[in-house]
Design a protein around this motif. Sequence first.
Motif, short mmCIF file in Angstrom:
data_model
loop_
_atom_site.label_atom_id
_atom_site.label_comp_id
_atom_site.label_asym_id
_atom_site.label_seq_id
_atom_site.Cartn_x
_atom_site.Cartn_y
_atom_site.Cartn_z
N MET A 187 22.10 61.26 21.84
CA MET A 187 22.68 62.25 20.95
C MET A 187 23.15 61.51 19.69
O MET A 187 23.84 60.52 19.76
CB MET A 187 23.83 62.96 21.64
N ASN A 188 22.77 62.03 18.54
CA ASN A 188 23.13 61.43 17.25
C ASN A 188 24.37 62.10 16.68
O ASN A 188 24.28 63.01 15.87
CB ASN A 188 21.97 61.55 16.26
N LEU A 189 25.53 61.66 17.12
CA LEU A 189 26.79 62.23 16.64
C LEU A 189 27.25 61.50 15.39
O LEU A 189 27.01 60.31 15.22
CB LEU A 189 27.87 62.11 17.71
N GLN A 190 27.94 62.23 14.53
CA GLN A 190 28.59 61.62 13.38
C GLN A 190 30.08 61.88 13.52
O GLN A 190 30.50 62.98 13.89
CB GLN A 190 28.10 62.25 12.07
N TYR A 191 30.88 60.87 13.24
CA TYR A 191 32.32 61.01 13.36
C TYR A 191 32.94 61.09 11.97
O TYR A 191 32.56 60.37 11.06
CB TYR A 191 32.91 59.81 14.11
N VAL A 192 33.92 61.98 11.83
CA VAL A 192 34.69 62.12 10.61
C VAL A 192 36.03 61.45 10.87
O VAL A 192 36.67 61.71 11.89
CB VAL A 192 34.87 63.61 10.23
N SER A 193 36.45 60.59 9.95
CA SER A 193 37.70 59.85 10.13
C SER A 193 38.67 60.13 9.00
O SER A 193 38.26 60.45 7.88
CB SER A 193 37.41 58.34 10.16
N ASP A 194 39.96 60.00 9.30
CA ASP A 194 40.97 60.16 8.26
C ASP A 194 41.20 58.81 7.55
O ASP A 194 40.49 57.84 7.80
CB ASP A 194 42.28 60.73 8.83
N GLU A 195 42.20 58.77 6.66
CA GLU A 195 42.47 57.57 5.87
C GLU A 195 42.84 56.37 6.73
O GLU A 195 42.63 55.22 6.35
CB GLU A 195 43.60 57.83 4.86
N GLU A 206 20.57 69.78 18.56
CA GLU A 206 21.23 69.39 19.81
C GLU A 206 22.28 70.42 20.23
O GLU A 206 22.45 70.70 21.41
CB GLU A 206 21.82 67.99 19.68
N TRP A 207 22.99 70.98 19.25
CA TRP A 207 23.97 72.02 19.55
C TRP A 207 23.29 73.24 20.18
O TRP A 207 23.76 73.80 21.16
CB TRP A 207 24.71 72.42 18.28
N ASN A 208 22.15 73.64 19.60
CA ASN A 208 21.43 74.79 20.14
C ASN A 208 20.95 74.53 21.57
O ASN A 208 20.98 75.43 22.41
CB ASN A 208 20.26 75.16 19.23
N GLU A 209 20.51 73.31 21.84
CA GLU A 209 20.10 72.96 23.21
C GLU A 209 21.30 73.03 24.16
O GLU A 209 21.17 73.54 25.29
CB GLU A 209 19.50 71.55 23.24
N MET A 210 22.44 72.53 23.74
CA MET A 210 23.64 72.58 24.57
C MET A 210 24.05 74.02 24.85
O MET A 210 24.44 74.37 25.97
CB MET A 210 24.79 71.81 23.91
N LYS A 211 23.99 74.88 23.83
CA LYS A 211 24.35 76.29 24.01
C LYS A 211 23.42 76.98 25.00
O LYS A 211 23.85 77.82 25.78
CB LYS A 211 24.31 77.04 22.68
N ALA A 212 22.14 76.62 24.94
CA ALA A 212 21.18 77.23 25.86
C ALA A 212 21.50 76.84 27.31
O ALA A 212 21.33 77.66 28.22
CB ALA A 212 19.77 76.81 25.49
N LYS A 213 21.96 75.63 27.51
CA LYS A 213 22.27 75.16 28.87
C LYS A 213 23.63 75.62 29.35
O LYS A 213 23.85 75.82 30.54
CB LYS A 213 22.22 73.63 28.91
N HIS A 214 24.57 75.79 28.43
CA HIS A 214 25.95 76.12 28.79
C HIS A 214 26.38 77.38 28.04
O HIS A 214 26.81 77.32 26.89
CB HIS A 214 26.89 74.96 28.44
#
Length: 73
Positions: free
Chosen positions: A1-9, A22-30
Amino acid sequence: MNLQYVSDEQGRHTAVIIPIEEWNEMKAKHQDLQSWEKPKVKPSDFFGTLSKEDGEKMQKYVTQSRNEWERAI
């Protein structure tokens, strides 16, 4: 899974971005994940929630406010 993380200062992770495929695949399974998404609401869904008189009063107020704002510039 190719996740991107958002970070604060301070470098702390505050959010995660999941690629849409990947989100759509997860929704289909769950099925329970579908409840996390906002329902699609159309303006017509709100038809009749205000009386015509209240709507006209609000429109008059908005128009008056815009005219006052334009004069102030």
